[in-house]
Design an enzyme around this catalytic site. Sequence first.
Site, mmCIF file in Angstrom:
data_model
loop_
_atom_site.group_PDB
_atom_site.id
_atom_site.type_symbol
_atom_site.label_atom_id
_atom_site.label_comp_id
_atom_site.label_asym_id
_atom_site.label_seq_id
_atom_site.Cartn_x
_atom_site.Cartn_y
_atom_site.Cartn_z
ATOM 1 N N LYS A 248 0.712 -1.262 0.080
ATOM 2 C CA LYS A 248 -0.023 -0.069 0.022
ATOM 3 C C LYS A 248 0.973 1.272 -0.028
ATOM 4 C CE LYS A 248 -4.006 -2.112 2.304
ATOM 5 N NZ LYS A 248 -4.825 -2.147 3.583
ATOM 6 N N ARG A 249 2.259 1.290 0.349
ATOM 7 C CA ARG A 249 3.042 2.506 0.656
ATOM 8 C C ARG A 249 3.266 2.571 -0.795
ATOM 9 N NH1 ARG A 249 6.264 -1.438 1.882
ATOM 10 N NH2 ARG A 249 8.471 -1.858 0.789
#
Length: 468
Positions: A248-249
């Site tokens: 997700k980063r």
Amino acid sequence: MASLKPRLRFAPSPTGYLHIGGARTALYNYLLAKKWGGTFILRIEDTDLERSTPESVQAILDGMNWLGLIWDEGPYFQTKRFDLYKQHIDKLISEKKAYPCFCTAEDLTKKREAATAAKCKPMYDRTCLKLSADEVKKRLDQKLPHCIRFISPDEGEIVIKDVIKGDVVVANKELDDLIIARTNGSPTYNFTVVVDDVTMGITHVIRGDDHLNNTPRQIQLYQAFGYPLPIFAHVPMILGADKKRLSKRHGATSVMAYKDMGYLPEALVNYLVRLGWSYKDQEIFTRQELIEAFSLENCSRSAGVFNPEKLLWLNGVYIRQEKPETLAELVLPFLKNKGIENISNEILLEGIKISQEKVKTIVEFVEMVDFFFREVEPDEKLKEKFFTDDSKKIMKQIADRLNSLQTWTHETISQIFSGLVSETGLGLGKIAQPVRVALTGRSVSPGVFEIIRILGKEKTLTRILKYL
């Protein structure tokens, strides 16, 4: 197995959304099944009862359907196949290829710590395999908690003949006795995968290379049952720009998040297939072209790097190629989600046509067309910048000339502006930009002449005169 009709599967675990990496694996299996005239099977591996949820199952189905990866069989659920797994476990026990293990978690922790202290690889030491038959029966009669372990061969080696990775060799002595059933009786992943793939007649196992470490154990089980091996192909992982596993980063990793962000499924499919596969210098593929061109032999051995900018560019290409009518249908729910009602399909279609070359996502269309269907109010900074006394004089002249216009076309509207450019010596931007802000509430929009044409005389004059 080469003579059998190809049967391929995608087997996600329903513990979250459909991940970009999983979607690519599904896509590769789907394309080959279609290319070879085979069968594409969807299997839900939901034996992790604590983490598997119906919502995650639905998220996977939604993602697959949105991408157009329609399965031929399934979805099959592992939780509905426990009787089948038990039959196979009992078979291994009866053939003395598996045994009950009564060691507690505390026992196993001590064994691991001792092995680590001795600088040895932590492996189960077969304490329970050494128990006498009478002792095993006694403990079973006492209903002592136990798991079931598969007896890993001590001699020889496992050779994984991987279409992408090449031959991968693992010595059997490196593998300890795998737990195939937990103390609660539920079967473990490596065991269920083999039973499922065999009983479903899977001929090709194509999956991410994070599963490569599981493959030697699975091959041992194939051999213990006397089953023929499928063809294995482990595709490289997808990494972020920092060369670490995609998470997700790095941005959105859920397939359906891209739908919500206004991406077209065809664009995402085209992008995903190229993450780890290439065909000559071709970048853009139709679905049929992908089916015809895709092959495991052209898959890369190295990881693909996810590039959001490249995906955005590709989505823009697909938007420009799409029919305006189709785009209008896709934009409509985004407008309604913004609270915009009473949307004229005719005006929406006109707005799509004049915006299509400028946008890269369906979401971007909203800001290009929403002002046709709602009242607009520029923010104070825009008003201060564009609604000066000099600008208002020009806007008044434009309004007067538009009001007198008998024929309302792009050409006649543009002539009014070009006439004022000649008369005043001002650039078109100086004349048109204040009008754009009055009509749309924004400083960026499709062409102002087209906006005026689509809005019509009444709405155009009302919006301009409001700021004079």
